[in-house]
Each structure stands twice: as structure tokens, then as C-alpha cells.
Enzyme design. Structure first.
Site, mmCIF file in Angstrom:
data_model
loop_
_atom_site.group_PDB
_atom_site.id
_atom_site.type_symbol
_atom_site.label_atom_id
_atom_site.label_comp_id
_atom_site.label_asym_id
_atom_site.label_seq_id
_atom_site.Cartn_x
_atom_site.Cartn_y
_atom_site.Cartn_z
ATOM 1 C CB ALA A 124 6.402 0.654 -10.116
ATOM 2 N NE ARG B 107 12.714 -4.765 -12.223
ATOM 3 C CZ ARG B 107 12.151 -4.099 -11.244
ATOM 4 N NH1 ARG B 107 12.225 -4.376 -10.240
ATOM 5 N NH2 ARG B 107 11.687 -2.576 -11.352
ATOM 6 C CG HIS C 297 12.874 1.473 -2.177
ATOM 7 N ND1 HIS C 297 11.819 0.901 -3.026
ATOM 8 C CD2 HIS C 297 12.280 2.179 -1.239
ATOM 9 C CE1 HIS C 297 10.772 1.446 -2.466
ATOM 10 N NE2 HIS C 297 11.009 2.243 -1.761
ATOM 11 C CB ILE C 298 17.169 -3.544 -4.303
ATOM 12 C CG1 ILE C 298 16.202 -4.641 -3.608
ATOM 13 C CG2 ILE C 298 18.399 -4.089 -4.776
ATOM 14 C CD1 ILE C 298 15.866 -5.834 -4.673
ATOM 15 C CG ASN D 291 10.990 -3.467 -2.803
ATOM 16 O OD1 ASN D 291 10.610 -2.440 -3.555
ATOM 17 N ND2 ASN D 291 12.482 -3.837 -3.035
ATOM 18 N NE ARG E 133 16.818 3.210 -10.356
ATOM 19 C CZ ARG E 133 16.120 2.308 -10.404
ATOM 20 N NH1 ARG E 133 15.825 1.682 -9.282
ATOM 21 N NH2 ARG E 133 15.731 1.688 -11.604
ATOM 22 N NE ARG F 66 13.239 4.017 -11.189
ATOM 23 C CZ ARG F 66 12.425 3.411 -11.606
ATOM 24 N NH1 ARG F 66 11.584 2.677 -10.809
ATOM 25 N NH2 ARG F 66 12.593 2.945 -12.767
ATOM 26 N N PRO G 294 5.598 -5.805 -7.556
ATOM 27 C CG PRO G 294 4.983 -3.777 -8.736
ATOM 28 C CD PRO G 294 4.676 -4.566 -7.408
ATOM 29 C CG ASN G 295 7.891 -5.395 -12.914
ATOM 30 O OD1 ASN G 295 7.725 -6.141 -13.682
ATOM 31 N ND2 ASN G 295 7.853 -4.253 -12.651
ATOM 32 C CE1 TYR H 94 15.823 -2.376 -8.517
ATOM 33 C CE2 TYR H 94 15.583 -2.825 -11.078
ATOM 34 C CZ TYR H 94 15.319 -2.008 -9.689
ATOM 35 O OH TYR H 94 14.400 -0.914 -9.761
ATOM 36 C CG ASP I 28 -5.661 4.780 2.360
ATOM 37 O OD1 ASP I 28 -4.826 5.474 3.054
ATOM 38 O OD2 ASP I 28 -6.477 4.954 1.570
ATOM 39 C CD GLU J 203 9.135 3.423 1.324
ATOM 40 O OE1 GLU J 203 8.518 4.086 1.987
ATOM 41 O OE2 GLU J 203 9.648 3.892 0.073
ATOM 42 C CG HIS K 78 7.642 5.474 -6.903
ATOM 43 N ND1 HIS K 78 8.578 5.609 -5.865
ATOM 44 C CD2 HIS K 78 8.513 4.432 -7.634
ATOM 45 C CE1 HIS K 78 9.691 5.093 -6.065
ATOM 46 N NE2 HIS K 78 9.671 4.002 -6.976
#
Ligand code: DQA
Length: 141
Positions: A74, A17, A97-98, A71, A104, A108, A9-10, A22, A84, A95, A77
Site C-alpha cells: 500500500a 491474506r 505487484h502480485i 513490492n 482494482r 490503487r 506492508p501486509n 494474492y 525519494d 516495481e 500509493h
């Protein structure tokens, strides 16, 4: 070598954004550069703002892909269901993350998906995706 980049998402708003966190570059532009840099890798990209869509995609490619770079935004978290789904398929997931999520907000700092992933990369901007790709290539060599 088939590798899926899956964004949650996002992340469709990358470039617009919170550019201070980011960056100013859209993901499609970066993805084209990555494809050009790794011509021997069959790279695909999928983004969704919906948790169930991300799970469906993991089910769809997770039995045939050589790796998944995820990625989850949200949902990282919050989502036991994504944890699963990753556990349900054989493809190794990295996994990504930027931002460095550990620098942060505290909410998070916990990831529900790390334990279902082969490795975690965060904090290198968009280059986090390339580093994850290198990680999958190294696993397979
Ligand atoms: C993110 C970090 C998450 O905490 C956040 O919810 C995102 C993006 C990152 O790439 O830095 O949407 O996954």
C-alpha cells in the site's frame, strides 16, 4: 549479481491474506524456489510493515546491489519518501505487484514509486517477481 527483493506492508501474510487476490502460497516458499532456479544470482529477501525500515534497507543495499525488486504494498500509493529513497541510490528498481492494480479500486491506480523505478510489472501473481528478476538480468547483459 546481487539482487534484493523488498516486500512492504501486509506481504508477510501472503498465503493467508485474501487468497482470492494474492494466492495461497507463502512468500518464503516461493523465494526458496526462486533461489533454486537462479543459483548464480545472490538473491536476498527482506520484508517490513514499516515505511522507515524499507527506506533504511534501500539505503543499505542501494549502493552495492545490482537491482532491487520492490513490492511496496500500500505504500506504493502513498509514499513520496520511498520515491525519494529509490532516487537516492544507483541500483535500478523494478516495481512489482502480485495483482493487477489497474483492475482494482481507483486508489490503487496511482503509484508514487513508478517514476523512480526502471520498470513496472504487475498482475502475474508471484511470477511477477521472477519476471522482474529477468528484467534486471536483461538490463545487465
Ligand atoms: C499489492 C497491491 C497493493 O495495492 C496492495 O496494497 C498490496 C499488494 C500487490 O502486490 O498486488 O499490499 O502491491
Amino acid at each position: 549479481m546481487k539482487i534484493l527483493i523488498l516486500n512492504g506492508p501486509n506481504l508477510n501474510l501472503l498465503g493467508r491474506r485474501e487468497p482470492g487476490i494474492y494466492g495461497a502460497r507463502g512468500f518464503e516458499d516461493y523465494f526458496r524456489e526462486l533461489q533454486a532456479r537462479y543459483p548464480d544470482v545472490e538473491l536476498t529477501y527482506y520484508q517490513s510493515n514499516h515505511e522507515g525500515d524499507l527506506i533504511d534497507k534501500i539505503h543499505e543495499v542501494g549502493f552495492t546491489a545490482d537491482g532491487i525488486i520492490l513490492n511496496a504494498g500500500a505504500y506504493t500509493h502513498t509514499s513520496v519518501a520511498l520515491h525519494d529513497a529509490l532516487r537516492a541510490v544507483p541500483a535500478p528498481a523494478i516495481e512489482v505487484h502480485i495483482s493487477n492494480v489497474h483492475q482494482r479500486e481507483e486508489f490503487r491506480h496511482h503509484s508514487f514509486i513508478s517514476a523512480a523505478c526502471r520498470g513496472v510489472i504487475c498482475g502475474f501473481g508471484l511470477d511477477s517477481y521472477r519476471l522482474a528478476l529477468e528484467g534486471i538480468l536483461a538490463l545487465k547483459s
